[in-house]
Design an enzyme around this catalytic site. Structure first.
Site, PDB file in Angstrom:
ATOM      1  N   THR A  50      11.994  13.483  14.671  1.00  0.00           N
ATOM      2  CA  THR A  50      11.315  12.944  13.492  1.00  0.00           C
ATOM      3  C   THR A  50      10.624  11.626  13.839  1.00  0.00           C
ATOM      4  OG1 THR A  50      12.880  14.064  12.065  1.00  0.00           O
ATOM      5  CG2 THR A  50      11.635  12.277  11.068  1.00  0.00           C
ATOM      6  N   ASN A  78      11.805  26.999  14.227  1.00  0.00           N
ATOM      7  CA  ASN A  78      13.245  26.834  14.083  1.00  0.00           C
ATOM      8  C   ASN A  78      13.900  27.918  13.243  1.00  0.00           C
ATOM      9  OD1 ASN A  78      11.448  25.200  12.404  1.00  0.00           O
ATOM     10  ND2 ASN A  78      13.264  24.694  11.223  1.00  0.00           N
ATOM     11  N   CYS A 104      19.856  27.818  -0.781  1.00  0.00           N
ATOM     12  CA  CYS A 104      20.379  28.419  -2.012  1.00  0.00           C
ATOM     13  C   CYS A 104      20.747  27.324  -2.996  1.00  0.00           C
ATOM     14  CB  CYS A 104      21.627  29.226  -1.721  1.00  0.00           C
ATOM     15  SG  CYS A 104      21.306  30.589  -0.621  1.00  0.00           S
TER      16      CYS A 104
END
Ligand code: PLP
Length: 749
Positions: free
Chosen positions: A72, A155, A330
């Protein structure tokens, strides 16, 4: 049970040789590489050596190779550098990134575009069904692009980008080129310099080094602006005292990679993947790969199984000690689809039910063999519970009582009598057609009726679809009315219990509650559709609604079922499981007014409409959503125990009962009794929980009830539901079995 960690694309364990290197640096060679005494010089030599190894591994003999904190940071630095150089360039319009790029890339592009005031357009390069970039699109946009970002490997799916094709598409373009190499490190030869890549970020923790260390390659001559200014470390390109432990560990990993002993070659890894895929295909007939294996990293498998949600599979795998990742995030009620799979144009069911299984390039054959063995155990547990096709009939514990299914906040119930093998389905949902057909046929049930509580305002019932899909010997013959009730029948008998209808017009004109009468004649619960939901009443602004009849329906319901009977709703957006008129009187002032006095039908309808208007078009969903409306009430229902608190209760309360709310297939794979040997453990799966809810509520003074599941999510729902119903000693083990350590429990108990 030993963990089989198959989530290497998220992160990896630190290799022993990397741990040793880091420890040595922390304990002995702890010098600051900027110091000019001998201790400092040794630290400097260590960095130089790690960098030299990295240059060879990455094919980056020239340019800059900086140690950073992770990908990052590398991405920020690259984007800041490129965008700083684009100021005042009238020939540039676009900042382009692959549509399946890690979020760090588009977010960094937008952030620095805004901060630097560039006002360029940030656009996603489309990908094809195979996940690879649309090179024709890229070629067309390349002449006006300022920066192009294309990951080396994805990924989620493992799809390997066609870097040479991208390089060709960029030929002649003024664009700078960043390649996120995170997932490729150690798995693909990158040849950064030969390919003319300008920037390439990497993260150590994706390849057995610790978190907090990474690399950024910057091509010789590519623009550079430091993200961090300060003490001038890393040639003043990245200030801040170096993370020596991390660098030492990463250096050790890269040396091992070069030596080739610890890491497997691509062919061996592809062989491992083939073994896992074969085990998966055997476990889940009908499994679909979400990306073509031949263009994917040999260490990643992304797949979906028709009829099995990623949540179910995650729970199942976790119970077997297999750690995998949902290809999609989820939330409590709904699976958010994977944006990567959406960008590839996969069908909605695939994007919402994807699972990713990934291992690292240092995987051992025994590890893969054990993973395959556990996948076979998972398969057996699913077949045994009629969740996947099986040739042997009669699998699993037969359904008995009420089974609850919930799909995106909508509820479907199966009411079954195991002794007579009779069942009734209430409010079928399209997603459940296949699983219900399989379950009922496999366990030898006859479906006495297939009922709807109302003609749905916002979707069609899937009753017809289920009726058509059921084998002829499963569905009882005979004519039925529009909601599926057998013509001419007063009561639907299921063993000692029976169902009766009660008209409750309001939400729709035909809204019907189904009342469950026990052997002793008592109405114990009612399937009420959208007449009353936990926290809300149903909408009554559909064409087929009967708003003026609503108030009287509520009074009739109260008169027939009473205040305490459980009401099982047609929608339950935030998993409150069940309610009663007593709970809803407290939660819904309008309902309290209707039941408490003689509120005229018109006034009730007008107030209800006003309430819903204030909440917007998704009124009933919003009203039922605890997070927004009922936050304070939810806070007061905090019913979590952490592990030390549970240990104390276990030691001091012999009347404590533990309830495992995981589904039977999870309980089979990882029994709870093994973790709580000294205590009475009851197994009541969440799907079967409505059978016990009222009796737990009514067992006043029977001692604390502690619910347990994998993560604390499902057990939390149950404990809160029971507290809403008035049980003050209902608890959930916070963090679930994932945070529970049996040894500590034993030594304390
Ligand atoms: N890029 C890719 C492709 C990744 O998979 C990840 C991590 O998941 C990142 C970037 C971000 O890496 P980090 O969080 O280590 O900075």
């Amino acid at each position: 049970m030993q963990e089989i960690y198959l989530d290497a694309n998220a992160t990896t364990p630190v290799l022993p040789l990397a741990r040793e290197a880091a420890l040595a640096v922390m304990a002995e060679e702890f010098g600051n590489p900027s110091s000019i005494h001998s201790t400092g010089l040794r630290a400097r030599a260590l960095i130089d050596r790690a960098r030299a190894t990295a240059r060879r591994v990455l094919g980056a003999p020239g340019g800059q190779l900086l140690f950073v904190s992770g990908a990052t940071e590398g991405i920020q630095t690259a984007v800041l550098s490129a965008l700083s150089a684009l100021r005042g360039r009238g020939d540039v319009r676009w900042l382009l990134y692959g549509a399946t790029e890690h979020k760090a890339v588009p977010e960094a592009l937008r952030h620095w575009n805004r901060v630097l005031g560039l006002d360029l357009q940030v656009r996603a390069i489309p990908v094809g069904r195979d996940g690879r970039h649309d090179l024709a699109w890229l070629r067309q946009h390349a002449p006006q692009a300022g920066l192009v970002c294309t990951m080396a490997a994805n990924n989620e799916t493992g799809v390997i980008s066609d870097l040479d094709g991208i390089a060709a598409a960029l030929a002649g373009s003024p664009a700078l080129w960043m390649v996120d190499g995170v997932q490729a490190l150690g798995k693909l030869p990158l040849a950064l310099e030969r390919r003319g890549i300008d920037y390439a970020p990497f993260s150590g923790h994706k390849l057995y080094a610790p978190k907090g260390v990474g690399l950024l390659y910057v091509r010789e001559g590519a623009p550079f602006t430091p993200l961090m200014a300060g003490g001038g470390q890393e040639g003043a390109l990245r200030s801040g005292t170096e993370n020596m432990a991390g660098i030492a560990a990463l250096g050790a990993v890269l040396e091992a990679l070069e030596a080739g002993e610890v890491f497997r070659d691509a062919a061996t890894l592809a062989g491992y993947r083939a073994e896992l895929l074969a085990a998966l295909q055997h476990a889940f007939p009908g499994l679909v790969l979400n990306a073509p294996a031949e263009i994917c990293l040999p260490t990643t498998l992304n797949f979906s199984v028709p009829g099995l949600s990623s949540r179910l599979l995650l729970d199942l795998f976790d119970a077997a000690g297999l750690r995998v990742s949902g290809g999609s995030a989820c939330s409590a009620a709904q699976a958010a689809p994977s944006f990567v799979l959406e960008a590839m144009g996969l069908p909605a069911w695939q994007t919402a039910s994807a699972l990713r299984l990934s291992f690292g390039p240092a995987a051992e054959p025994a590890f893969i063999a054990e993973a395959c063995r556990r996948l076979r155990d998972c398969a057996a547990a699913l077949r045994g519970n009629c969740l996947t096709p099986s040739t042997d009939a009669g699998g699993g514990r037969p359904l008995d009582g009420i089974t609850r299914y919930s799909v995106a906040g909508a509820c479907c119930y199966v009411l079954a009598d195991a002794a007579s093998r009779q069942a009734v389905v209430i409010d079928p949902l399209p997603e459940l057609t296949e699983p219900l057909v399989r379950l009922l046929s496999c366990q030898g049930y006859t479906l006495s009726a297939l009922l709807d509580t109302h003609s749905h305002g916002d979707h069609a019932s899937s009753a017809a679809e289920l009726r058509a899909a059921l084998p002829v010997d499963v569905l009882a013959p005979g004519e039925v009315d529009a909601l599926g009730w057998p013509l001419g029948l007063e009561r639907l008998v299921l063993g000692a219990r029976s169902l009766q209808r009660l008209a409750v017009p309001g939400h729709t004109l035909d809204s019907t509650a189904y009342l469950l009468t026990e052997a002793d004649g008592r109405v114990s619960l009612a399937f009420v559709g959208d007449c009353v939901m936990p926290g809300a009443l149903g909408r009554s602004d559909f064409e087929q609604s009967a708003p003026l009849a609503y108030a009287q329906s509520l009074r009739t319901l109260a008169a027939v079922v009473g205040e305490q009977a459980l009401l099982l709703p047609g929608h339950d957006y935030d998993n409150r499981l069940a309610c009663s008129l007593a709970t809803e009187r407290a939660a819904q002032p309008l309902l309290a007014q209707v039941l408490g006095g003689d509120l005229p039908a018109e006034t009730f309808a007008a107030r209800k409409a006003e309430l819903e208007r204030g909440l917007g078009p998704t009124a009933y969903q919003t009203m039922a959503c605890g997070a927004r409306v009922d936050a304070a009430a939810c806070e007061s229902l905090r019913a979590e125990l952490d592990a030390p608190a549970l240990r104390e209760l276990l030691a001091n309360r012999p009347d404590l009962r533990l309830v495992d709310v995981r589904e039977p297939y999870e309980q089979e794979l990882g029994p709870l009794a093994a973790q709580f040997p000294a205590h009475c453990v009851e197994s009541v799966a969440l799907s079967a929980l409505l059978n016990r809810l009222a009796s737990w509520r009514d067992e006043v003074g029977a001692g604390p009830l502690v619910f347990v599941c994998r993560s604390g999510n499902r057990s939390g729902q149950v404990a809160r539901a029971l507290r809403r119903l008035g049980h003050e000693q209902a608890w959930s083990l916070a963090g679930g079995l994932a945070l529970w350590r049996p040894q500590q429990e034993r030594s304390a108990a």
